[in-house]
Design an enzyme around this catalytic site. Structure first.
Site, mmCIF file in Angstrom:
data_model
loop_
_atom_site.group_PDB
_atom_site.id
_atom_site.type_symbol
_atom_site.label_atom_id
_atom_site.label_comp_id
_atom_site.label_asym_id
_atom_site.label_seq_id
_atom_site.Cartn_x
_atom_site.Cartn_y
_atom_site.Cartn_z
ATOM 1 C CE1 TYR A 1 -5.933 11.736 -9.350
ATOM 2 C CE2 TYR A 1 -7.054 13.296 -10.794
ATOM 3 C CZ TYR A 1 -6.285 12.165 -10.621
ATOM 4 O OH TYR A 1 -5.867 11.457 -11.725
ATOM 5 C CG ASP B 1 -1.940 1.107 1.177
ATOM 6 O OD1 ASP B 1 -1.707 2.118 0.469
ATOM 7 O OD2 ASP B 1 -2.984 0.974 1.844
HETATM 8 N N1 LIG Z 1 -8.348 6.444 -16.032
HETATM 9 C C1 LIG Z 1 -8.379 7.754 -16.198
HETATM 10 O O1 LIG Z 1 -9.339 8.309 -16.808
HETATM 11 C C2 LIG Z 1 -7.266 8.625 -15.666
HETATM 12 C C3 LIG Z 1 -7.256 9.992 -16.015
HETATM 13 C C4 LIG Z 1 -6.226 10.802 -15.533
HETATM 14 C C5 LIG Z 1 -5.220 10.270 -14.740
HETATM 15 N N2 LIG Z 1 -5.254 8.934 -14.399
HETATM 16 C C6 LIG Z 1 -4.163 8.439 -13.546
HETATM 17 O O2 LIG Z 1 -3.613 7.260 -14.124
HETATM 18 C C7 LIG Z 1 -3.147 6.390 -13.099
HETATM 19 C C8 LIG Z 1 -3.755 4.997 -13.289
HETATM 20 O O3 LIG Z 1 -5.170 5.149 -13.277
HETATM 21 P P1 LIG Z 1 -6.172 3.955 -13.681
HETATM 22 O O4 LIG Z 1 -7.393 4.617 -14.174
HETATM 23 O O5 LIG Z 1 -5.468 2.924 -14.474
HETATM 24 O O6 LIG Z 1 -6.503 3.395 -12.202
HETATM 25 P P2 LIG Z 1 -7.182 2.004 -11.717
HETATM 26 O O7 LIG Z 1 -7.886 1.346 -12.846
HETATM 27 O O8 LIG Z 1 -7.975 2.366 -10.496
HETATM 28 O O9 LIG Z 1 -5.905 1.160 -11.256
HETATM 29 C C9 LIG Z 1 -5.145 1.678 -10.221
HETATM 30 C C10 LIG Z 1 -3.970 0.763 -9.923
HETATM 31 O O10 LIG Z 1 -3.263 1.342 -8.800
HETATM 32 C C11 LIG Z 1 -3.308 0.434 -7.691
HETATM 33 N N3 LIG Z 1 -3.472 1.174 -6.438
HETATM 34 C C12 LIG Z 1 -4.531 1.952 -6.090
HETATM 35 N N4 LIG Z 1 -4.370 2.422 -4.840
HETATM 36 C C13 LIG Z 1 -3.176 1.954 -4.396
HETATM 37 C C14 LIG Z 1 -2.459 2.076 -3.184
HETATM 38 N N5 LIG Z 1 -2.948 2.767 -2.136
HETATM 39 N N6 LIG Z 1 -1.269 1.447 -3.063
HETATM 40 C C15 LIG Z 1 -0.766 0.732 -4.102
HETATM 41 N N7 LIG Z 1 -1.386 0.584 -5.270
HETATM 42 C C16 LIG Z 1 -2.588 1.174 -5.420
HETATM 43 C C17 LIG Z 1 -4.502 -0.490 -7.999
HETATM 44 O O11 LIG Z 1 -4.425 -1.756 -7.367
HETATM 45 P P3 LIG Z 1 -5.052 -2.032 -5.885
HETATM 46 O O12 LIG Z 1 -6.374 -1.349 -5.824
HETATM 47 O O13 LIG Z 1 -5.102 -3.526 -5.767
HETATM 48 O O14 LIG Z 1 -4.064 -1.431 -4.915
HETATM 49 C C18 LIG Z 1 -4.387 -0.627 -9.510
HETATM 50 O O15 LIG Z 1 -3.382 -1.557 -9.859
HETATM 51 C C19 LIG Z 1 -3.518 7.048 -11.763
HETATM 52 O O16 LIG Z 1 -2.412 7.751 -11.261
HETATM 53 C C20 LIG Z 1 -4.631 8.021 -12.158
HETATM 54 O O17 LIG Z 1 -4.724 9.126 -11.275
HETATM 55 C C21 LIG Z 1 -6.245 8.110 -14.851
#
Ligand SMILES: NC(=O)c1ccc[n+]([C@@H]2O[C@H](COP(=O)([O-])OP(=O)(O)OC[C@H]3O[C@@H](n4cnc5c(N)ncnc54)[C@H](OP(=O)(O)O)[C@@H]3O)[C@@H](O)[C@H]2O)c1
Length: 253
Positions: A153, A60
């Site tokens: 955020y 985490d």
């Molecule tokens: N998707 C979008 O539209 C979007 C847009 C702008 C920016 N982003 C950024 O892109 C990145 C990836 O986003 P995503 O949409 O792919 O997210 P996601 O689908 O929610 O996946 C998040 C990943 O991070 C891990 N994670 C979450 N909380 C954690 C913690 N406390 N400790 C360790 N690992 C953690 C999750 O696994 P566990 O839950 O098992 O820990 C998962 O592997 C993030 O930084 C997000 O802010 C995404």
């Protein structure tokens, strides 16, 4: 295909991708594996879908202890990393500015900013010694808008971008490159949950309208992963301290 991936200079490179089990991180893991890198992914759980040969460390990253445990495990397994993708993050819960508690601010800062700062501090000294390496921080295309309802955020990601640029300047003399990628709305489990909650707030009144990006579709995780791969590969060897927005043309740069 081997020539194509080999030309990126990633064959045999040791890579860590945080949040590598879902969404954007999982796509980055797949791309790195295709390019011939030796990859470790981390998350709190959910290692089941990882490609064959990819290592997993459960941690985490909201706490210093969690980050240290991850760095220790990776150093023990790989001896160091050549590629570090600080991707773990997330935007929830959405709140109006006056409803964001100290705890919620701290959690966003810990996950979306300090986790990267702490992990970089533990894993970039090896890059510095070897005088090579590439770091990518995953931020968000929403940062320049500072748009409600997730100020904690966007503020944390804004800090990440500012720090990313400064770290790039510090590490450039050592041949270590540091860049950021800022995704727009991307079809991932985290992205879908974010937009569902956002949609409810829009229905309730305040917030932003959710329309399609100019290119007419949401991003795919691979759209973001391709940008990350470029930034950690030899093809961007004269590129550092930059932030590449990948958002279908939606947000101001
Ligand atoms: N998707 C979008 O539209 C979007 C847009 C702008 C920016 N982003 C950024 O892109 C990145 C990836 O986003 P995503 O949409 O792919 O997210 P996601 O689908 O929610 O996946 C998040 C990943 O991070 C891990 N994670 C979450 N909380 C954690 C913690 N406390 N400790 C360790 N690992 C953690 C999750 O696994 P566990 O839950 O098992 O820990 C998962 O592997 C993030 O930084 C997000 O802010 C995404």
């Amino acid at each position: 295909m081997a020539g194509e991936t080999g030309a990126r200079g990633l064959v045999g490179k040791r890579a860590l991708v945080t949040g590598g089990t879902r969404g954007i991180g999982a796509a980055v893991v797949r791309r790195l594996v295709e390019a011939g890198a030796q990859v470790v992914a981390s998350a709190r759980g959910g290692a089941e879908g990882l490609p064959d040969g990819v290592g997993f460390v459960a941690a985490d990253l909201r706490t210093r202890e969690g980050v240290e445990a991850l760095a220790d495990a990776v150093l023990e397994r790989l001896g160091g990393v050549d590629v570090l993708v600080d991707n773990a993050g997330g935007a929830r819960p959405f709140r109006h500015a006056w409803e964001i508690t100290d705890e919620a601010w701290q959690e966003q800062l810990d996950l979306n900013y300090l986790a990267s700062v702490r992990l970089d501090a533990l894993l970039t000294p090896g890059m510095r010694e070897r005088r090579s390496g590439a770091v990518v921080h995953v931020s968000s295309a929403a940062v320049p808008t500072s748009a409600p309802p997730f100020l904690h955020y966007t503020a944390a990601k804004a800090a990440l971008e500012n720090y990313s640029r400064g770290l790039a300047l510090e590490l450039a003399p050592f041949g270590v490159r540091v860049n950021a990628v800022s995704p727009g709305r991307t079809a991932t489990p985290g992205g879908e949950a974010t937009r569902e909650e956002w949609g409810k707030l829009v229905e309730a009144g305040p917030g932003q309208d959710v329309t399609a990006p100019p290119l007419g579709r949401e991003g795919r995780p691979e759209d973001i992963a391709d940008a990350v791969l470029f930034l950690v590969s030899d093809r961007s060897s004269w590129l550092t301290g930059r932030n590449l927005t990948v958002d279908g043309g939606e947000f101001p740069a």
